[in-house]
Design a protein around this motif. Structure first.
Motif, PDB file in Angstrom:
ATOM      1  N   ALA A  81      41.857  37.842  24.781  1.00 15.20           N
ATOM      2  CA  ALA A  81      42.601  38.123  23.549  1.00 15.20           C
ATOM      3  C   ALA A  81      41.756  37.910  22.297  1.00 15.20           C
ATOM      4  N   GLN A  82      41.050  36.787  22.246  1.00  9.63           N
ATOM      5  CA  GLN A  82      40.373  36.417  21.004  1.00  9.63           C
ATOM      6  C   GLN A  82      38.907  36.817  20.950  1.00  9.63           C
ATOM      7  N   VAL A  83      38.247  36.927  22.093  1.00  5.04           N
ATOM      8  CA  VAL A  83      36.819  37.262  22.107  1.00  5.04           C
ATOM      9  C   VAL A  83      36.597  38.728  22.464  1.00  5.04           C
ATOM     10  N   THR A  84      37.037  39.128  23.651  1.00 12.78           N
ATOM     11  CA  THR A  84      36.807  40.508  24.091  1.00 12.78           C
ATOM     12  C   THR A  84      37.475  41.517  23.161  1.00 12.78           C
ATOM     13  N   PHE A  85      38.715  41.217  22.728  1.00  8.30           N
ATOM     14  CA  PHE A  85      39.462  42.150  21.890  1.00  8.30           C
ATOM     15  C   PHE A  85      39.638  41.664  20.451  1.00  8.30           C
ATOM     16  N   GLY A  86      38.965  40.593  20.098  1.00  8.08           N
ATOM     17  CA  GLY A  86      38.914  40.164  18.713  1.00  8.08           C
ATOM     18  C   GLY A  86      40.249  39.912  18.051  1.00  8.08           C
ATOM     19  N   GLN A  99      42.942  48.744  29.392  1.00  7.20           N
ATOM     20  CA  GLN A  99      41.659  48.042  29.429  1.00  7.20           C
ATOM     21  C   GLN A  99      41.835  46.532  29.307  1.00  7.20           C
ATOM     22  N   MET A 100      42.759  46.113  28.436  1.00  9.00           N
ATOM     23  CA  MET A 100      42.973  44.678  28.237  1.00  9.00           C
ATOM     24  C   MET A 100      43.484  44.012  29.506  1.00  9.00           C
ATOM     25  N   PHE A 101      44.409  44.660  30.191  1.00  9.19           N
ATOM     26  CA  PHE A 101      44.961  44.085  31.406  1.00  9.19           C
ATOM     27  C   PHE A 101      43.915  44.036  32.518  1.00  9.19           C
ATOM     28  N   GLU A 102      43.101  45.083  32.613  1.00  2.00           N
ATOM     29  CA  GLU A 102      42.031  45.089  33.613  1.00  2.00           C
ATOM     30  C   GLU A 102      40.988  44.021  33.291  1.00  2.00           C
ATOM     31  N   ALA A 103      40.688  43.873  32.004  1.00  2.00           N
ATOM     32  CA  ALA A 103      39.723  42.854  31.578  1.00  2.00           C
ATOM     33  C   ALA A 103      40.223  41.458  31.916  1.00  2.00           C
ATOM     34  N   PHE A 104      41.520  41.227  31.739  1.00  2.00           N
ATOM     35  CA  PHE A 104      42.103  39.923  32.046  1.00  2.00           C
ATOM     36  C   PHE A 104      41.911  39.568  33.522  1.00  2.00           C
ATOM     37  N   LEU A 105      42.115  40.521  34.414  1.00  6.23           N
ATOM     38  CA  LEU A 105      41.960  40.263  35.846  1.00  6.23           C
ATOM     39  C   LEU A 105      40.516  39.914  36.187  1.00  6.23           C
ATOM     40  N   ILE A 106      39.576  40.577  35.531  1.00  2.00           N
ATOM     41  CA  ILE A 106      38.156  40.295  35.769  1.00  2.00           C
ATOM     42  C   ILE A 106      37.776  38.956  35.158  1.00  2.00           C
ATOM     43  N   ASP A 147      30.866  43.276  26.096  1.00  2.00           N
ATOM     44  CA  ASP A 147      31.844  44.158  25.456  1.00  2.00           C
ATOM     45  C   ASP A 147      32.744  44.725  26.550  1.00  2.00           C
ATOM     46  N   ILE A 148      33.872  45.313  26.160  1.00  2.00           N
ATOM     47  CA  ILE A 148      34.897  45.699  27.114  1.00  2.00           C
ATOM     48  C   ILE A 148      34.390  46.679  28.168  1.00  2.00           C
ATOM     49  N   ASP A 149      33.626  47.693  27.783  1.00  2.00           N
ATOM     50  CA  ASP A 149      33.156  48.671  28.761  1.00  2.00           C
ATOM     51  C   ASP A 149      32.220  48.027  29.779  1.00  2.00           C
ATOM     52  N   SER A 150      31.335  47.163  29.308  1.00  2.00           N
ATOM     53  CA  SER A 150      30.401  46.481  30.217  1.00  2.00           C
ATOM     54  C   SER A 150      31.140  45.496  31.119  1.00  2.00           C
ATOM     55  N   LEU A 151      32.149  44.827  30.560  1.00  2.00           N
ATOM     56  CA  LEU A 151      32.918  43.864  31.352  1.00  2.00           C
ATOM     57  C   LEU A 151      33.652  44.555  32.492  1.00  2.00           C
TER      58      LEU A 151
END
Length: 277
Positions: A81-86, A99-106, A147-151
């Protein structure tokens, strides 16, 4: 990179106020596992409010929602919430939702790996192996800052495989010392202890990785040096048990278990308020 262990431990502790209710939306829920109802991944929980707080948070246990009180994201929610998506939440930026939900799982998996690696660093006595663990800790921390795409492109399983080799080596070292090499037969390692009475079993230095200990009776048992990584501890009774020097134990596992004021826990874990006195 030199790690401040206390800082990392703080980052791995859940701070829901800095999150956007990601665990209440991104995850699949099953009512049979102590959640409000069956819920598809990506669908908000029926109790999630518009400000991302829970409408029944103070009454979860009384409502039988044990799955909610047990869950722990290792601080992944606030990191995304605060770092990946600022600080931009998925409701105000719906195009970022998937993307946010997928990032959270990773991120949750990466933070869990960091949790284990921090423990391995503190436990490992072999300098060469300790250096390798520190190197993997560096690598994992860097992955969480991508960043989100790399994550989203991170191969978590491949990374976890490298980590597991060092965790198993550390586990073997700790368990060997805990039981002095006695009463150990890795080939006959048991994984199913569902509802078992283990009060008379010597579990010092036991290999309980991935074991099913659901509703097992471990009252008063000494689990010094026992490896509990991935073990299912739902409703396992640890009243009066000694878990002080158990290894790779997480807050989520403890949250799902039973205990009391006499249960001894590792210093990095918090005694659940709903345990018996």
């Amino acid at each position: 990179m030199i790690y401040n262990k206390d800082k990392l431990n703080r980052e791995l502790i859940v701070d829901c106020k800095k999150c956007f209710g990601l665990c209440c939306v991104a995850l699949y829920f099953s009512a049979s596992e102590g959640f409000p109802t069956n819920k598809d991944a990506g669908k908000p929980c029926i109790n999630l409010k518009s400000d991302f707080t829970c409408s029944v948070h103070t009454n979860l246990r009384n409502k039988g929602l044990k799955g909610c009180t047990a869950y722990d994201c290792f601080g992944a929610g606030q990191k995304v919430a605060q770092v990946t998506f600022g600080g931009h939440d998925w409701r105000k930026a719906p195009e970022s939702t998937k993307q946010m939900f997928e990032a959270f799982l990773i991120m949750r998996q990466l933070h869990e790996i960091i949790w284990y690696l921090i423990q391995a660093v503190s436990l490992q006595k072999d300098k060469d192996i300790k250096d390798k663990v520190n190197s993997l800790l560096d690598d994992t921390e860097r992955l969480t800052l991508l960043d989100i795409d790399s994550l989203l492109a991170v191969d978590v399983e491949a990374h976890r495989t490298k980590v597991n080799i060092l965790l198993k080596d550390t586990s073997e070292m700790v368990r060997s010392k805990a039981c002095s090499g006695k009463n150990r037969n890795p080939k006959a390692r048991r994984l199913d202890y569902f509802g078992a009475d283990l009060r008379k079993i010597n579990l010092r230095g036991a290999d309980l990785r991935g074991a099913c200990l659901i509703a097992a009776n471990l009252r008063g048992v000494d689990l010094s040096g026992a490896d509990l990584i991935g073990a299912d501890l739902r409703d396992a009774d640890f009243s009066g048990a000694n878990l002080t020097n158990s290894i790779f134990l997480t807050q989520a596992q403890i949250n799902a278990a039973k205990g009391d004021s006499d249960t001894k826990l590792p210093v990095i874990l918090v005694r659940p308020t709903y345990w018996t006195k």
